[in-house]
Design an enzyme around this catalytic site. Structure first.
Site, PDB file in Angstrom:
ATOM      1  N   ASP A  98      -5.378  38.380  11.651  1.00 35.53           N
ATOM      2  CA  ASP A  98      -5.287  37.219  12.553  1.00 35.53           C
ATOM      3  C   ASP A  98      -6.704  36.679  12.757  1.00 35.53           C
ATOM      4  OD1 ASP A  98      -5.107  35.533  14.785  1.00 35.53           O
ATOM      5  OD2 ASP A  98      -3.505  36.761  15.710  1.00 35.53           O
TER       6      ASP A  98
ATOM      7  N   HIS B 279      -1.712  35.007  12.433  1.00 34.38           N
ATOM      8  CA  HIS B 279      -1.318  34.567  13.765  1.00 34.38           C
ATOM      9  C   HIS B 279      -0.051  33.707  13.739  1.00 34.38           C
ATOM     10  CE1 HIS B 279      -2.594  34.336  17.945  1.00 34.38           C
ATOM     11  NE2 HIS B 279      -2.295  33.030  17.977  1.00 34.38           N
TER      12      HIS B 279
ATOM     13  N   SER C 171       0.531  34.645  21.620  1.00 34.36           N
ATOM     14  CA  SER C 171      -0.808  34.088  21.821  1.00 34.36           C
ATOM     15  C   SER C 171      -1.004  33.690  23.279  1.00 34.36           C
ATOM     16  CB  SER C 171      -0.998  32.904  20.857  1.00 34.36           C
ATOM     17  OG  SER C 171      -2.335  32.516  20.833  1.00 34.36           O
TER      18      SER C 171
END
EC number: 3.1.2.12
Lengths: 762, 313
Positions: free
Chosen positions: B257, B291, B180
């Protein structure tokens, strides 16, 4: 006396150094035993009676008496061990030395040393023989006895096996070994002999020698070991002396030389003996043969003569009978005629005495008629039957032949042989096969120009001046097959194995095939067969090889008649995996160019058209399968594509649906490249599904790594060593490379190359 | 209270390490004080956490380090992991399950914290996507952040220096990956320093921060309003000026995600730029993954293998 006994032990111990003095090998694991009689010659003589006794005895330097005594001793070996000691004692007494132990010791050592040397000169000690003999050493009489027992059967069996033509070297060696066992026995016999023989000679020296010390130098003049003291003061004063060890060395060398010479001589003589024996046997055999032959021939002649006599006698009898019968018949008829004549005469006389005219006339007329009749009748007065017999000459021509044949050697009487042969096959009756014949002088012949892998029958007739013999029994042989033909285009290999296929090369089936490998090393050709695999029933073989080598592989066909010539070899390189494209599987629109590894597609409009297609070929997907070796491990190959080419590359089971698209089913795995207006799309297809993967740099060279061990199929962009994707799949069967084109264009396939190290880690 | 014994312990440990390396013992003054917080044996290696005083960030910083079994006998390559928003050094080492792969490939894995902590800057704890736990791997130029929020330099220089000085590393062999915000950090560090890292990979990276809400907020806060400054920390922008193609980028992205659909990650922009620039990327859109660290744990082995291929080549 106890002290004497201990001295005797000393003597025994001294014996070892004295042996080592004369033979250098005595300290080796196979100690030399100079004290051993070599018994070869005794055996040899027993075995070969044809050897004249005298020379062999002379060669030994022994008298017949001695050898006889040794023979005696040989029969009671255990007792003899103790005799040595007794002998020593006796000798000591005899020479009046028992009061002086020092002298006795010296005497013993001296005599033993010398005896050892001399004996060795006359005894050819071969080291192998000694090795056997030495284990039964001087001190170990019972053991050597057992050795002899062990050696005896060996000797016998050897003699049984012995063939006339095998008077060979190795046998001699065996005999020597067996003899060596006997040496062991004799080793304790010898000292006594020598003490007797040479002790005498040494006596004066011994007496003159000092009374305390042992000899330590060697007098060359007297050829005897003396003490240094004697050199200085004794009667060896002006003599030439050397160190005892030097003298020993020299003596040793000489002994050794003589040993070798004698050894050689024994070999030669044994050779000669065996030859003589051979001849002996052959003479016996030849005599038997000839005797039989003559007997047979003479019998033939006698029989024939008797037969002829009988025949002639019978003929003669018959002729006699005929003659007598004829004569008798004639005699009888003659008698009859005579009677008639007499009757007529009497009648005439009576008539003449008749007085009456009328009666006379009447009777006279009748008589005249009878007379006329009688006189007209021919009288058989010729002597038709002769007393002589026909001349009956007996025809002796065949006899002569028989007689001649006795005088000739039977084998030579055959002029030649006629060797007949013809093919035997199950298909055609044997009568239809042509018989072939060759004439040969010898009792063997090599028939050439036969059809390979075929049964033939052979038979022989012998031929001489008097005709041809009946045919021999028929022998059936099979000719060796023709060499197979390796389908080198279809060879497949990987780092650890190769799959070789071939055609039989023979019409009839053969029994099996043999594959021969030779590893080609740097700068050498592969003539040396490094491995053979035999008994392969089919026309293909999977052969395990070592990675990154070159091999030449050839095949032979084998049947009962033997194996064929080697086929043309195929060259295999175990670098990377090598497969070939199976054109039978190719879609009709897909073609393989001449190099065998570039596939091309020229038009695409109607891939499902009705083009003639082979049974096994893809019908929808313009694809082709490779044929890859069914072998576990890793396999790597590459394809080269244009950036805008659309294609599928991957693997598939051999039986993957030919009507389907690669990757659309569960029997194929592939990377599919599609060019969309916006981007290059890469799919990693199996069972019609693909992960969603974006690749930013379109690969032009794609590496494909199949790893059976880890159940993986990986794709790489080789130019940047980028790992693209890996299928993790448990392949149920072996898979084959597959390639499909979905746009007109080319794809070039590279194989037989090692996987780059950059991807090996992935 | 227990600081003293721990310090002592650290000393011994450190000296042993150096001795094992046969390295010269540096002058004690130069040793940046490392304080071991924890040490756990893991796959025959050790997962440890250290604390040190950061010069760059001017605060105590912790980092996790995994020392594979190979580190006991030789030098190892180092793979730096950059975590995402809200994370500390703990998340990756406790959740990702990378240890076995790292042990097998003999890689040292360093997982630093995501921002300076305890600097008492006003507003640093106000939101989860800015300030504490959200350093964004930039060197802040704006007040009040520019003194402490220099995580780019910290990751690029200070931390490797510290690691190389204290552990059996091969300074020539290092790679970087992250998740991320950390994925963004990994990409920009690799793209801004050609040749420094052998390879780079990312899980669901923020690929184009100047285009997404998180990036705009962070860059605005740390860098001010000058867009050219922003571009210097934007992977998609950096690709366009990347000099060569010797960088193999692996990106995994969960298809489910939430931040992908929220337009925070924008991988397509990055892929398009890479395609144009011929920067090799394999981007894998993983069906059904989100995620989370569950997603990371699923593919972390692939990433470690990807880096090992270059680090151990």
């Amino acid at each position: 006396m106890e002290s004497e006994a201990s001295d005797t032990e000393d003597f025994d111990q001294d014996l070892e150094p004295s042996a080592s003095m004369t033979v250098p090998e005595s300290n080796d694991p196979e100690p030399g035993g100079l004290m051993f009689y070599h018994m070869d010659l005794y055996e040899t003589r027993e075995r070969l009676d044809i050897f004249p006794e005298e020379p062999s005895s002379r060669a030994l330097g022994e008298t017949g008496e001695e050898s006889a005594r040794i023979g005696e001793e040989f029969q009671r070996p255990v007792e003899m061990g103790y005799d040595v000691e007794k002998e020593v004692e006796e000798l000591a007494k005899l020479y009046g030395l028992d009061e002086d132990k020092g002298i006795e010791g010296e005497l013993l050592v001296g005599s033993i040393v010398k005896a050892g040397i001399i004996r060795t000169k006359e005894t050819p000690v071969k080291m192998e023989g000694v090795a056997a003999g030495s284990s039964g050493s001087v001190h170990n009489a019972p053991k050597s006895h057992s050795l002899i027992k062990g050696a005896q059967p060996e000797k016998q069996s050897m003699e049984e096996q012995r063939l006339p033509e095998k008077g060979s070297q190795d046998e001699n060696q065996h005999l020597q070994q067996a003899g060596g066992a006997r040496e062991g026995l004799n080793s304790y016999v010898c000292p006594r002999e020598d003490l007797k023989t040479y002790g005498m000679q040494n006596e004066p020296t011994c007496e003159l020698n000092s009374k305390e010390e042992a000899a330590d130098i060697y007098c060359s003049t007297c050829k005897t070991p003396i003490r240094a003291f004697d050199k200085l003061f004794g009667n060896h004063k002006d003599h030439e002396v050397t160190e005892l060890t030097n003298a020993a060395e020299i003596a040793k060398e000489e002994v050794h030389k003589n040993m070798c010479k004698l050894e050689e001589q024994i070999g030669q003589m044994e050779n000669v003996a065996s030859h003589l024996e051979e001849i002996f046997i052959t003479v016996e055999e030849n005599f038997g043969r000839q005797e039989q032959n003559f007997e047979m021939r003479c019998n033939d002649v006698m029989q024939t003569l008797a037969q002829r006599y009988e025949e002639k006698l019978q003929d003669l009898g018959e002729e006699k009978k005929l003659k007598l019968e004829a004569l008798y018949g004639q005699l009888v008829s003659c008698g009859k005629d005579l009677d008639t004549c007499k009757d007529l005469m009497e009648t005439i006389q009576e008539l003449c005495m008749e007085n009456k005219k009328v009666d006379f006339i009447k009777a006279a007329v009748a008589l005249v008629d009878r007379l006329e009749k009688f006189l007209k009748k021919d009288l058989d007065l010729e002597l038709s039957t002769l007393p002589d017999f026909e001349d009956r000459a007996i025809d002796f021509s065949d006899m002569e032949q028989l007689m001649d044949s006795i005088n000739t050697v039977p084998d030579d009487s055959i002029e030649c042989y006629q060797l007949y042969y013809k093919q035997v096959s199950d298909d055609t009756p044997s009568e239809e096969q042509a018989e072939l014949m060759t004439k040969v002088k010898e009792t063997y012949h090599t028939v050439t120009h036969l059809v390979p892998n075929t049964q033939y029958e052979f038979w022989v007739s012998a031929l001489n001046a008097s005709g041809i013999s009946p045919a021999s029994e028929r022998a059936v042989y099979v000719t060796a097959p023709s060499p197979p033909i390796i389908k080198s285009q279809e060879s497949q290999s990987c780092e650890n194995a190769a799959l070789i296929c071939w055609e039989s090369g023979n019409i009839n089936p053969v029994e099996s095939y043999t594959v021969e490998l030779s590893k080609v090393t740097n700068g050498e050709n592969g003539d040396v067969i490094t491995e053979s695999i035999v008994g392969i029933p089919n026309c293909e073989a999977l052969i395990q090889l070592q990675p990154r080598h070159s091999y030449l592989i050839s095949v032979r066909a084998v049947n009962m008649g033997g194996s064929s010539e080697r086929s043309e070899p195929v060259s295999i390189h175990t670098t990377g995996t090598y497969f070939y494209l199976n054109e039978d599987s190719a879609h009709p629109l897909l073609s393989v160019l001449e190099d065998g590894f570039t596939i091309a597609c020229s038009e695409i409009e109607n891939p499902e058209c009705d083009l003639p297609s082979r049974d096994n070929s893809f019908t929808r997907c313009i694809a082709i399968l490779g044929s890859m070796i069914p072998f576990q491990g890793k396999h790597y190959w590459e394809v080269e594509v244009e950036e805008d080419m659309e294609y599928r590359v991957g693997v598939a089971y051999e039986n993957t649906h030919r009507q389907g698209y690669l990757g659309a089913n569960n029997s194929s795995w592939c990377l599919r490249h599609i060019v969309t207006p916006s981007r290059h799309k890469y799919e990693f297809l199996h069972s019609g599904t693909t992960p969603d993967i974006r690749i930013t740099v379109p690969p032009k060279r794609i590496g494909i790594l199949l790893d059976y061990d880890n159940w993986k199929l990986s794709f790489f962009n080789l130019d940047i060593a980028q790992h693209l994707y890996t299928f993790n799949s448990h392949f149920q069967h072996y898979v084959h490379p597959c390639f499909a084109l979905e746009r007109p264009g080319f794809m070039r396939i590279h194989n037989g190359i090692a996987a780059p190290t950059s991807i090996a880690l992935s | 209270m227990s600081a003293i014994p721990q310090q002592l312990h650290l000393r011994t440990d450190y000296n042993l390490t150096l001795a094992a390396l046969g390295a010269e013992t540096p002058a004690p003054a130069k040793i940046m004080a490392l304080k071991q917080i924890s040490s756990n044996k893991c796959f025959n290696g050790f997962q440890k956490v250290f604390e040190h005083d950061s010069v760059e960030l001017k605060c105590k910083m912790k980092f996790g380090i995994y020392l594979p079994p190979k580190a006991e006998s030789g030098k190892c390559a180092v793979l730096y992991w950059l975590s995402g928003l809200t994370c500390t050094e703990q998340n990756f080492i406790t959740k990702a399950g990378f240890h076995q792969a790292a042990a097998e490939h003999g890689l040292i894995i360093v997982a630093p914290d995501t921002s300076p902590r305890g600097c008492n800057i006003e507003g640093e704890d106000e939101s989860w996507d800015f300030g504490t736990g959200a350093g964004f791997y930039v060197d802040a130029t704006e007040e009040p952040w520019k003194t402490n929020y220099r995580t780019y330099s910290y990751i690029k220089d200070e931390l490797p220096k510290l690691i190389n000085a204290n552990f059996p590393t091969d300074p020539e062999r290092m790679s970087i990956f992250g998740h991320s915000m950390g994925g963004h950090g990994a990409l920009i560090l690799a793209l801004k320093n050609p040749g420094k890292y052998k390879s780079v990979s990312a899980f669901a990276p923020i690929c184009n921060p100047i285009q997404c809400p998180w990036g705009k907020k962070a860059f605005g806060g740390y860098l001010g309003s000058d867009l050219s400054k922003w571009e210097a920390y934007d992977a998609t922008h950096l690709v366009k000026s990347y000099p060569d193609s010797h960088l193999d980028i692996l990106i995994d992205q969960g298809k489910d995600d939430q931040f992908l659909s929220a337009g925070q990650l924008l991988p397509d922009n990055f892929i398009a730029a890479c395609t144009e620039q011929k920067i090799p990327v394999v981007f894998r859109l993983q069906q059904g993954y989100d995620h989370s660290y569950f997603f990371i744990a699923t593919f972390v082995n692939d990433h470690i293998r990807h880096h090992a291929k270059y680090l151990n080549a």
